[in-house]
Design a protein around this motif. Structure first.
Motif, PDB file in Angstrom:
ATOM      1  N   GLY A   1     -55.882 -10.448 -92.512  1.00 64.85           N
ATOM      2  CA  GLY A   1     -55.800 -10.886 -93.287  1.00 64.85           C
ATOM      3  C   GLY A   1     -56.520 -12.062 -94.084  1.00 64.85           C
ATOM      4  N   ILE A   2     -56.100 -12.823 -95.213  1.00 60.79           N
ATOM      5  CA  ILE A   2     -57.195 -12.310 -95.931  1.00 60.79           C
ATOM      6  C   ILE A   2     -57.818 -14.270 -95.454  1.00 60.79           C
ATOM      7  CG2 ILE A   2     -55.383 -14.314 -98.121  1.00 60.79           C
ATOM      8  CD1 ILE A   2     -56.809 -12.869 -99.761  1.00 60.79           C
ATOM      9  N   THR A   3     -57.334 -14.630 -95.194  1.00 61.07           N
ATOM     10  CA  THR A   3     -57.676 -16.166 -94.643  1.00 61.07           C
ATOM     11  C   THR A   3     -58.440 -15.903 -93.275  1.00 61.07           C
ATOM     12  OG1 THR A   3     -55.547 -16.879 -93.557  1.00 61.07           O
ATOM     13  CG2 THR A   3     -55.381 -17.344 -95.442  1.00 61.07           C
ATOM     14  N   ALA A   4     -58.873 -14.484 -92.914  1.00 60.91           N
ATOM     15  CA  ALA A   4     -59.408 -14.956 -91.525  1.00 60.91           C
ATOM     16  C   ALA A   4     -60.569 -15.911 -91.530  1.00 60.91           C
ATOM     17  CB  ALA A   4     -59.526 -13.378 -90.774  1.00 60.91           C
ATOM     18  N   PRO A   5     -61.582 -16.128 -90.832  1.00 57.19           N
ATOM     19  CA  PRO A   5     -62.342 -16.675 -90.510  1.00 57.19           C
ATOM     20  C   PRO A   5     -63.701 -15.341 -90.908  1.00 57.19           C
ATOM     21  CG  PRO A   5     -61.710 -17.745 -88.841  1.00 57.19           C
ATOM     22  CD  PRO A   5     -60.646 -16.622 -89.326  1.00 57.19           C
ATOM     23  N   GLY A   6     -63.386 -14.530 -90.862  1.00 55.48           N
ATOM     24  CA  GLY A   6     -64.627 -13.157 -90.773  1.00 55.48           C
ATOM     25  C   GLY A   6     -64.375 -12.682 -92.522  1.00 55.48           C
ATOM     26  N   ILE A   7     -63.325 -12.105 -92.817  1.00 58.79           N
ATOM     27  CA  ILE A   7     -63.356 -12.528 -94.424  1.00 58.79           C
ATOM     28  C   ILE A   7     -64.248 -13.216 -95.179  1.00 58.79           C
ATOM     29  CG2 ILE A   7     -61.000 -12.837 -94.718  1.00 58.79           C
ATOM     30  CD1 ILE A   7     -61.340  -9.949 -97.163  1.00 58.79           C
ATOM     31  N   ARG A   8     -63.759 -14.651 -94.474  1.00 61.42           N
ATOM     32  CA  ARG A   8     -64.574 -15.679 -95.523  1.00 61.42           C
ATOM     33  C   ARG A   8     -65.773 -15.540 -95.470  1.00 61.42           C
ATOM     34  NH1 ARG A   8     -59.983 -15.442 -98.385  1.00 61.42           N
ATOM     35  NH2 ARG A   8     -62.057 -17.025-100.168  1.00 61.42           N
ATOM     36  N   ALA A   9     -66.406 -15.575 -94.584  1.00 68.67           N
ATOM     37  CA  ALA A   9     -68.288 -15.396 -93.708  1.00 68.67           C
ATOM     38  C   ALA A   9     -68.394 -14.024 -95.115  1.00 68.67           C
ATOM     39  CB  ALA A   9     -68.244 -15.557 -92.695  1.00 68.67           C
ATOM     40  N   LEU A  10     -67.727 -12.732 -95.065  1.00 66.45           N
ATOM     41  CA  LEU A  10     -68.275 -11.736 -95.858  1.00 66.45           C
ATOM     42  C   LEU A  10     -67.811 -12.227 -96.963  1.00 66.45           C
ATOM     43  CD1 LEU A  10     -68.911  -8.907 -95.555  1.00 66.45           C
ATOM     44  CD2 LEU A  10     -66.455  -7.693 -95.320  1.00 66.45           C
ATOM     45  N   ILE A  11     -67.245 -12.522 -97.610  1.00 67.71           N
ATOM     46  CA  ILE A  11     -67.283 -13.494 -98.658  1.00 67.71           C
ATOM     47  C   ILE A  11     -68.393 -13.576 -99.835  1.00 67.71           C
ATOM     48  CG2 ILE A  11     -65.539 -14.367-100.640  1.00 67.71           C
ATOM     49  CD1 ILE A  11     -63.782 -14.113 -99.577  1.00 67.71           C
ATOM     50  N   LYS A  12     -68.464 -15.099 -99.053  1.00 70.47           N
ATOM     51  CA  LYS A  12     -69.665 -15.832 -99.167  1.00 70.47           C
ATOM     52  C   LYS A  12     -70.842 -15.422 -99.345  1.00 70.47           C
ATOM     53  CE  LYS A  12     -72.486 -19.508 -96.897  1.00 70.47           C
ATOM     54  NZ  LYS A  12     -72.811 -21.034 -95.963  1.00 70.47           N
ATOM     55  N   THR A  13     -71.116 -13.713 -98.497  1.00 72.90           N
ATOM     56  CA  THR A  13     -72.528 -13.352 -98.487  1.00 72.90           C
ATOM     57  C   THR A  13     -72.577 -12.950 -98.791  1.00 72.90           C
ATOM     58  OG1 THR A  13     -72.735 -13.267 -95.501  1.00 72.90           O
ATOM     59  CG2 THR A  13     -73.795 -12.053 -96.743  1.00 72.90           C
ATOM     60  N   MET A  14     -71.306 -11.976 -99.384  1.00 74.08           N
ATOM     61  CA  MET A  14     -70.739 -11.205-100.791  1.00 74.08           C
ATOM     62  C   MET A  14     -71.192 -12.042-102.243  1.00 74.08           C
ATOM     63  SD  MET A  14     -71.129  -7.995 -99.907  1.00 74.08           S
ATOM     64  CE  MET A  14     -72.275  -8.639 -98.455  1.00 74.08           C
TER      65      MET A  14
END
Length: 256
Positions: A14-27
């Motif tokens: 899901g779009i609010t999950a901490p994992g994707i938020r961390a990945l977005i920051k790195t990208m």
């Protein structure tokens, strides 16, 4: 001035999950980022696509990062299809999926929505990587994965990923391992020994809850399971041509 790579980010938690938020920051430190991710958890969806109902895909703002974000009502594979065909004005240079809460090593690659999205990108001709962290907790330390995610992504952008191949990356739990480095591996031979917990609802109706135990049948040292158990980030190149090429000659000998 060199154009930044266009990076599509998605996941299955899901779009609010901490994992994707961390990945977005790195990208965001690497390229121009567009996110198209499920509006709810879609774990275990594999490569499922939506065919019997409508899909929605709407812009959303979750934080103040420079990325563009869209939330989709479909599966992870739907999200990639939607991104490439409707949202983006050109094919992305890379698709990254994750960071998943929990392992997608060995046979889990078949069931994984994280890898389903990466494989869909690969089918569409987009280089793709699925990232997973071996920690199921919602507050897992995804920030600690940044060094390894960034290193793998930068190498993928520089060297390229062959057509027909996507990368399945699994990262050990930082709380249980001192990370020793990155290992290129093969998928371990393993499976789930499953059972259904049969229960009865307050209304007297029977229902079942799937549970099970993962069994690794592979004791070799070149597998993703071995790497993870010994403190290494595992990288497995996955192909989505499911042809058993070694069987073709045998089949030709059949009297068909």
């Amino acid at each position: 001035m060199q154009e930044k790579p266009l990076i599509l980010v998605t996941n299955d938690d899901g779009i609010t999950a901490p994992g994707i938020r961390a990945l977005i920051k790195t990208m965001n430190a690497i390229g121009d980022v567009v996110v198209v991710a499920p509006d709810k958890a879609q774990s275990g969806m594999g490569h499922a696509i939506t065919m019997d109902t409508v899909l929605t895909c709407n812009p959303i703002t979750i934080d103040d990062g420079p990325q563009l974000e869209y939330t989709c009502s479909g599966t992870p594979a739907d999200c990639v299809k939607m991104a490439i065909n409707e949202v983006l004005n050109r094919k992305p240079d890379l698709c990254v999926s994750g960071i998943n809460h929990g392992a997608n090593s060995s046979i889990n690659v078949i069931y994984s929505g994280t890898m389903g999205a990466a494989i869909e990108a690969g089918i569409e001709g987009v280089p793709a990587i699925g990232f997973s962290l071996l920690d199921y907790k919602w507050d897992a330390d995804f920030e600690a994965s940044e060094e390894y995610v960034k290193k793998i992504v930068l190498n993928a952008l520089l060297e390229g990923i062959p057509e027909g191949v996507v990368l399945n990356v699994n990262i050990p739990d930082f709380k249980n391992h001192e990370i020793k480095g990155i290992k290129i591996c093969r998928q371990a031979n393993g499976s789930w020994k499953e059972k259904f917990d049969k229960r009865t609802s307050p209304f007297g109706k029977e229902y079942y809850w799937l549970s099970g135990e993962f069994v690794c049948k592979d004791k070799e040292q070149d597998t993703d399971i071995y790497a993870l158990e010994n403190g290494y980030v595992s990288v497995v190149p996955v192909q989505f041509d499911l042809t058993a090429h070694h069987m073709i000659q045998k089949l030709n000998a059949w009297e068909l």
